[in-house]
Design a protein around this motif. Structure first.
Motif, PDB file in Angstrom:
ATOM      1  N   ASN A  96      33.068  -9.406 110.743  1.00 40.67           N
ATOM      2  CA  ASN A  96      31.844  -8.992 110.033  1.00 40.67           C
ATOM      3  C   ASN A  96      32.107  -7.950 108.951  1.00 40.67           C
ATOM      4  O   ASN A  96      31.179  -7.331 108.436  1.00 40.67           O
ATOM      5  CB  ASN A  96      30.789  -8.449 111.012  1.00 40.67           C
ATOM      6  N   GLY A  97      33.381  -7.744 108.606  1.00 41.64           N
ATOM      7  CA  GLY A  97      33.719  -6.838 107.515  1.00 41.64           C
ATOM      8  C   GLY A  97      33.609  -7.543 106.182  1.00 41.64           C
ATOM      9  O   GLY A  97      33.352  -8.750 106.112  1.00 41.64           O
ATOM     10  N   PRO A  98      33.814  -6.816 105.084  1.00 44.03           N
ATOM     11  CA  PRO A  98      33.702  -7.432 103.757  1.00 44.03           C
ATOM     12  C   PRO A  98      34.840  -8.410 103.491  1.00 44.03           C
ATOM     13  O   PRO A  98      35.970  -8.234 103.979  1.00 44.03           O
ATOM     14  CB  PRO A  98      33.791  -6.227 102.811  1.00 44.03           C
ATOM     15  N   ALA A  99      34.540  -9.457 102.733  1.00 46.77           N
ATOM     16  CA  ALA A  99      35.581 -10.405 102.323  1.00 46.77           C
ATOM     17  C   ALA A  99      36.507  -9.727 101.321  1.00 46.77           C
ATOM     18  O   ALA A  99      36.075  -8.892 100.524  1.00 46.77           O
ATOM     19  CB  ALA A  99      34.935 -11.639 101.704  1.00 46.77           C
ATOM     20  N   LEU A 100      37.787 -10.058 101.377  1.00 46.82           N
ATOM     21  CA  LEU A 100      38.769  -9.480 100.462  1.00 46.82           C
ATOM     22  C   LEU A 100      39.205 -10.553  99.465  1.00 46.82           C
ATOM     23  O   LEU A 100      39.680 -11.619  99.863  1.00 46.82           O
ATOM     24  CB  LEU A 100      39.982  -8.951 101.248  1.00 46.82           C
ATOM     25  N   LYS A 101      39.048 -10.284  98.182  1.00 46.73           N
ATOM     26  CA  LYS A 101      39.330 -11.287  97.144  1.00 46.73           C
ATOM     27  C   LYS A 101      40.365 -10.823  96.124  1.00 46.73           C
ATOM     28  O   LYS A 101      40.762 -11.578  95.245  1.00 46.73           O
ATOM     29  CB  LYS A 101      38.030 -11.633  96.393  1.00 46.73           C
ATOM     30  N   ASP A 102      40.817  -9.570  96.243  1.00 43.50           N
ATOM     31  CA  ASP A 102      41.734  -9.026  95.240  1.00 43.50           C
ATOM     32  C   ASP A 102      43.189  -9.318  95.601  1.00 43.50           C
ATOM     33  O   ASP A 102      43.538  -9.512  96.772  1.00 43.50           O
ATOM     34  CB  ASP A 102      41.544  -7.508  95.112  1.00 43.50           C
ATOM     35  N   ASN A 103      44.037  -9.313  94.589  1.00 44.29           N
ATOM     36  CA  ASN A 103      45.491  -9.448  94.758  1.00 44.29           C
ATOM     37  C   ASN A 103      45.832 -10.640  95.655  1.00 44.29           C
ATOM     38  O   ASN A 103      46.482 -10.504  96.692  1.00 44.29           O
ATOM     39  CB  ASN A 103      46.079  -8.161  95.359  1.00 44.29           C
ATOM     40  N   LEU A 104      45.403 -11.824  95.251  1.00 51.13           N
ATOM     41  CA  LEU A 104      45.629 -13.027  96.041  1.00 51.13           C
ATOM     42  C   LEU A 104      47.076 -13.489  95.910  1.00 51.13           C
ATOM     43  O   LEU A 104      47.623 -13.561  94.802  1.00 51.13           O
ATOM     44  CB  LEU A 104      44.685 -14.143  95.592  1.00 51.13           C
ATOM     45  N   VAL A 105      47.709 -13.807  97.029  1.00 53.51           N
ATOM     46  CA  VAL A 105      49.082 -14.325  97.027  1.00 53.51           C
ATOM     47  C   VAL A 105      49.073 -15.690  97.701  1.00 53.51           C
ATOM     48  O   VAL A 105      48.342 -15.920  98.668  1.00 53.51           O
ATOM     49  CB  VAL A 105      50.059 -13.376  97.754  1.00 53.51           C
ATOM     50  N   GLU A 106      49.882 -16.601  97.184  1.00 52.76           N
ATOM     51  CA  GLU A 106      49.939 -17.945  97.754  1.00 52.76           C
ATOM     52  C   GLU A 106      50.701 -17.931  99.069  1.00 52.76           C
ATOM     53  O   GLU A 106      51.647 -17.168  99.250  1.00 52.76           O
ATOM     54  CB  GLU A 106      50.579 -18.924  96.763  1.00 52.76           C
ATOM     55  N   ILE A 107      50.268 -18.782  99.983  1.00 55.82           N
ATOM     56  CA  ILE A 107      50.927 -18.863 101.283  1.00 55.82           C
ATOM     57  C   ILE A 107      51.885 -20.058 101.287  1.00 55.82           C
ATOM     58  O   ILE A 107      51.830 -20.925 100.410  1.00 55.82           O
ATOM     59  CB  ILE A 107      49.900 -19.008 102.429  1.00 55.82           C
ATOM     60  N   GLY A 108      52.785 -20.090 102.258  1.00 59.67           N
ATOM     61  CA  GLY A 108      53.648 -21.254 102.437  1.00 59.67           C
ATOM     62  C   GLY A 108      54.754 -21.396 101.414  1.00 59.67           C
ATOM     63  O   GLY A 108      55.260 -22.500 101.198  1.00 59.67           O
ATOM     64  N   GLY A 109      55.157 -20.298 100.759  1.00 54.50           N
ATOM     65  CA  GLY A 109      56.244 -20.366  99.792  1.00 54.50           C
ATOM     66  C   GLY A 109      57.595 -20.546 100.461  1.00 54.50           C
ATOM     67  O   GLY A 109      57.707 -20.610 101.688  1.00 54.50           O
TER      68      GLY A 109
END
Length: 431
Positions: A96-109
Motif C-alpha cells: 500500500n506504499g507509493p508506486a516507484l517509477k524513477d530510475n527504471l532498469v531492465e531486468i533479465g540482462g
C-alpha cells in the motif's frame, strides 16, 4: 509513437497471438480490454506471428481488443527507496506504499563479464552452526537448499535474512501461500530486518507470468545495489515453482516437452539466474541462496538435477535440520582457513565422529552389544544433534567452535578425537 494493433489472431488461455512487425522477444505490451488494461510479455515470435503472455490472464480478452507494444522489456525502479518495500511480480506495491517509477532498469540482462569478477574469498556469517562451521556460506556463492515439502525452509530463510551479516537482503517469493508471505513480512518486520530488505512476492493466486519475473526483478535490483558497493544476499523460494511456471507456459504454447514435461531449455533458464551471483572487482557482491523443493524427495527430478550442475554445492534440509551428509559448500575452503586456526579441524573431526555415531546407531538397532566406545559415540551424537544441528541454535562462529570443543571433551578423551595435539592443548575444555 508505438503502433497499436486491433486484431488478435487467437486466444489460448493466458496466451494471445497477434500479427506484428518490429517486435523483440521479451518486449512488453499493453492490452486494452473492456475491463481495463493489462501488461503482456512477448514470449514467442514466428515470422510476424507474435505470442504474448497476458499478466492478468486471458479472461475478458476478445479478438477485437487493442494491443500497444511499449518498445522495452520489463523494468523495475531502483533507488534506496526500495528498502523496506514489498512488490509483486509486476513491480507494483503490495504494501500500500507509493508506486516507484524513477530510475527504471531492465531486468533479465546478461551475467557479469568474468573479467569484472573476483574470486570468492569472504565469509557470510549467519549464526547457524551447520552453515557457519560445517558448510560456510561464501560471498558471491550460489547455493540451493534442497528440501521436501513440509520442511521449515521458509523459516530457515527468514532466520538467515535476519541474521546474515550483509548490507541488503532481497527476498523473492514464487508461488507462496499467503500465510507464508505474511510470515516473512511479520518476521522481518518484528526482527528489525525489513529496513534493509526488498521483497518481491508472487503468491499462488497471482498470474503465472509474474512468477517468472520474480527472480529477474530480485537479481536486477541486487546487481544495482552491488554496484553501489553493497554486499547483497538474494533469497529465493521456491525455484521449483518457477520451473513449474515455465512448464505451464511451454505446454500452453505447445512446445515439444522434455523430461517430465519441462521445457528443453530448463537448464539454461536456471543457469541464467544463478550465474548472476558475483563479487565485483572494486564494488559489492551478489550471493544467491535458493530453495528447491524436491517432489517425492527425488533428487533426480529435473529441477534439482539441473540445479546441481549449476551451483557450488547444496544444503539438504531433512527432518527440520541441515543434514551434514549430502550438504556441501564447495567454496568453504576459500574462507574457513582464515577464520580461526581450529575451524577446519573441528569441522572435519566432528563430522567424522558423527559418521561413526550413525554406524553405531545401526549396530544398536540390529541388537549388537555396545562397547565403551559405542556408548561414547551415542552420547556424542545426541549432543551434536541437540546443540549443533538443531535449527533453533543461534550462536556466532567462535561460540559454535567453542561449543564443538565442549561437546567433544564431554564425550571423549583428547587423543580419541583424532585432532592435532597442539589444538587440543589450546582449546580442550575440562569437565
Amino acid at each position: 509513437m508505438n503502433k497499436v494493433y486491433s486484431k488478435i489472431e487467437s486466444i489460448n488461455g493466458s496466451v494471445i497471438t497477434v500479427r506484428a512487425d518490429g517486435v523483440t522477444y521479451g518486449e512488453l505490451a499493453e492490452v486494452e480490454t473492456s475491463f481495463g488494461s493489462s501488461l503482456a510479455e512477448v514470449n514467442r515470435i514466428n515470422g510476424n506471428l507474435v505470442s504474448l503472455q497476458v499478466f492478468a490472464g486471458g479472461r475478458g480478452v476478445s479478438t477485437g481488443d487493442k494491443i500497444r507494444f511499449l518498445g522495452h522489456e520489463m523494468r523495475v525502479s531502483f533507488s534506496d527507496n526500495l528498502l523496506g518495500r514489498i512488490f509483486n511480480g509486476s513491480g507494483e506495491p503490495r504494501d500500500n506504499g507509493p508506486a516507484l517509477k524513477d530510475n527504471l532498469v531492465e531486468i533479465g540482462g546478461p551475467s557479469v563479464n568474468p573479467s569484472k569478477r573476483i574470486t570468492a574469498r569472504k565469509m557470510i556469517r549467519t549464526g547457524i552452526p551447520m552453515i557457519d562451521v560445517f558448510n560456510t556460506l561464501v560471498v558471491s556463492q550460489k547455493l540451493p537448499i534442497f528440501s521436501i515439502s513440509g520442511e521449515p525452509y521458509n523459516q530457515l530463510l527468514a532466520r538467515i535474512a535476519m541474521q546474515a551479516e550483509v548490507d541488503v537482503i532481497v527476498l523473492g517469493g514464487m508461488g507462496l501461500k499467503y500465510d507464508d508471505y505474511l510470515f516473512f513480512r511479520s518476521t522481518l518486520e518484528n526482527g528489525g530486518a525489513l529496513s534493509h530488505t526488498v521483497m518481491f512476492i508472487h503468491t499462488a493466486s497471482d498470474p503465472t507470468v509474474e512468477c517468472l519475473m520474480i527472480p529477474d526483478m530480485s537479481l536486477a535490483v541486487a546487481e544495482q545495489f552491488a554496484l553501489q558497493d553493497k554486499n547483497v544476499l538474494v533469497l529465493l523460494t521456491d525455484m521449483t515453482n518457477f520451473a513449474d511456471s515455465l512448464k505451464e507456459i511451454a505446454i500452453t504454447q505447445e512446445q515439444v516437452p522434455s523430461n517430465r514435461g519441462y521445457p528443453g531449455d530448463l537448464y539454461s533458464q536456471l543457469a541464467a539466474r544463478y550465474e548472476k551471483a558475483v563479487d565485483f572487482d572494486g564494488a559489492g557482491s551478489v550471493t544467491i541462496l535458493a530453495v528447491t523443493t524436491m517432489p517425492g524427495d527425488d533428487v533426480t527430478h529435473p529441477v534439482p538435477d539441473n540445479t546441481g550442475y549449476i551451483t557450488e554445492g547444496q544444503f539438504y534440509l531433512k527432518g527440520g535440520r541441515i543434514e551434514p551428509f549430502g550438504s556441501l559448500s564447495r567454496l568453504k575452503q576459500n574462507v574457513n582457513g582464515k577464520t580461526r586456526n581450529d575451524h577446519r579441524a573441528v569441522m572435519d573431526g566432528m563430522i567424522r565422529l558423527y559418521s561413526a555415531y550413525k554406524d553405531t546407531l545401526e549396530k544398536k538397532s540390529m541388537g549388537f552389544m555396545m562397547s565403551e566406545w559405542d556408548t561414547k559415540l551415542l552420547k556424542y551424537g545426541e549432543l551434536f544433534e541437540k546443540e549443533m544441528m538443531d535449527l533453533s541454535v543461534n550462536i556466532p562462529l567462535e561460540g559454535a567452535l567453542d561449543k564443538g570443543w565442549n561437546i567433544l571433551s564431554a564425550c571423549f578423551k583428547g587423543e580419541e578425537t583424532g585432532l592435532k595435539s597442539e589444538l587440543i592443548e589450546q582449546y580442550w575444555q575440562t569437565h
